[in-house]
Design a protein around this motif. Structure first.
Motif, short mmCIF file in Angstrom:
data_model
loop_
_atom_site.label_atom_id
_atom_site.label_comp_id
_atom_site.label_asym_id
_atom_site.label_seq_id
_atom_site.Cartn_x
_atom_site.Cartn_y
_atom_site.Cartn_z
N LYS A 46 0.84 -1.21 0.00
CA LYS A 46 0.00 0.00 0.00
C LYS A 46 0.86 1.25 0.00
N LYS A 47 0.25 2.37 -0.34
CA LYS A 47 0.92 3.68 -0.30
C LYS A 47 0.32 4.49 0.84
N TYR A 48 1.19 5.10 1.66
CA TYR A 48 0.75 5.82 2.84
C TYR A 48 1.20 7.28 2.80
N PRO A 49 0.40 8.17 3.41
CA PRO A 49 0.84 9.57 3.58
C PRO A 49 2.02 9.64 4.55
N VAL A 50 2.70 10.78 4.54
CA VAL A 50 3.81 11.03 5.46
C VAL A 50 3.54 12.32 6.21
N HIS A 51 3.74 12.29 7.52
CA HIS A 51 3.65 13.49 8.35
C HIS A 51 5.04 13.77 8.92
N LEU A 52 5.51 14.99 8.74
CA LEU A 52 6.79 15.42 9.30
C LEU A 52 6.49 16.41 10.42
N PHE A 53 7.05 16.17 11.60
CA PHE A 53 6.81 17.04 12.75
C PHE A 53 8.14 17.61 13.22
N LEU A 54 8.27 18.94 13.16
CA LEU A 54 9.49 19.61 13.63
C LEU A 54 9.25 20.19 15.02
N HIS A 55 10.12 19.84 15.94
CA HIS A 55 9.99 20.26 17.34
C HIS A 55 10.44 21.70 17.56
N GLY A 56 10.23 22.18 18.78
CA GLY A 56 10.67 23.51 19.18
C GLY A 56 12.13 23.49 19.62
N ALA A 57 12.66 24.65 19.94
CA ALA A 57 14.08 24.79 20.30
C ALA A 57 14.45 24.02 21.55
N GLY A 58 13.52 23.85 22.47
CA GLY A 58 13.81 23.16 23.73
C GLY A 58 14.03 21.67 23.60
N GLU A 59 13.68 21.08 22.48
CA GLU A 59 13.81 19.64 22.30
C GLU A 59 15.04 19.26 21.47
N ARG A 60 15.90 20.23 21.20
CA ARG A 60 17.13 19.94 20.46
C ARG A 60 18.04 19.04 21.29
#
Length: 158
Positions: A46-60
């Motif tokens: 199957k083909k699936y969507p992709v979600h990219l989540f970029l965190h805030g500065a505190g999670e570096r």
């Protein structure tokens, strides 16, 4: 009783985060840590969507854990996973870089073009969406805006 609750809470968070597989993306001489959640009942045909989540500065950092603090629980909810089967990617910016540009994110320099971490994310996504199990027409970007501007999101999608 307080300590028992605290231990249970930490173990629950840890076990939930283990659903996100630890990965590293290497491009030339640079490495980007990231976590990925595969679709529930994954089927390689199957083909699936992709979600990219970029965190805030505190999670570096470089622990490949902190980036899951905000937002990951939303994607782990069974209802959401059943209704919206998709890949979810949570990259982690190193401490000395960030999505909005290097140097100090609290000074708001926003030199996005100088961000090695953001370039690595773009390269990761360029490579990831070429997979046969990815629906290239359904790519979503979530940017955690505690310390970022829309310019970061713009740089990714352009």
């Amino acid at each position: 009783m307080k300590y028992l609750f605290l231990i249970f809470s930490v173990l629950t968070i840890y076990s939930q985060n283990e659903n996100f597989e630890k990965k590293s993306f290497i491009y030339k001489t640079d490495t980007l840590n990231y976590r990925i959640l595969k679709p529930l009942n994954y089927d390689s045909s199957k083909k699936y969507p992709v979600h990219l989540f970029l965190h805030g500065a505190g999670e570096r950092g470089n622990d490949n854990e902190s980036q899951l603090i905000h937002g990951s629980n939303l994607f782990l909810k069974e209802n959401n996973r059943k209704k919206y089967p998709s890949f979810v990617i949570f990259p982690q910016s190193p401490k000395n870089d960030w999505w909005g540009g290097h140097y100090d994110p609290y000074k708001f320099d926003y030199q996005v073009k100088n961000s090695k971490a953001l370039k690595l994310v773009i390269n990761l996504m360029d490579e990831f969406i070429m997979r046969s199990d990815v629906n290239k027409n359904k790519i979503d970007y979530f940017v955690h805006f505690f310390f970022f501007k829309q310019k970061t999101a713009y740089e990714i999608v352009m």
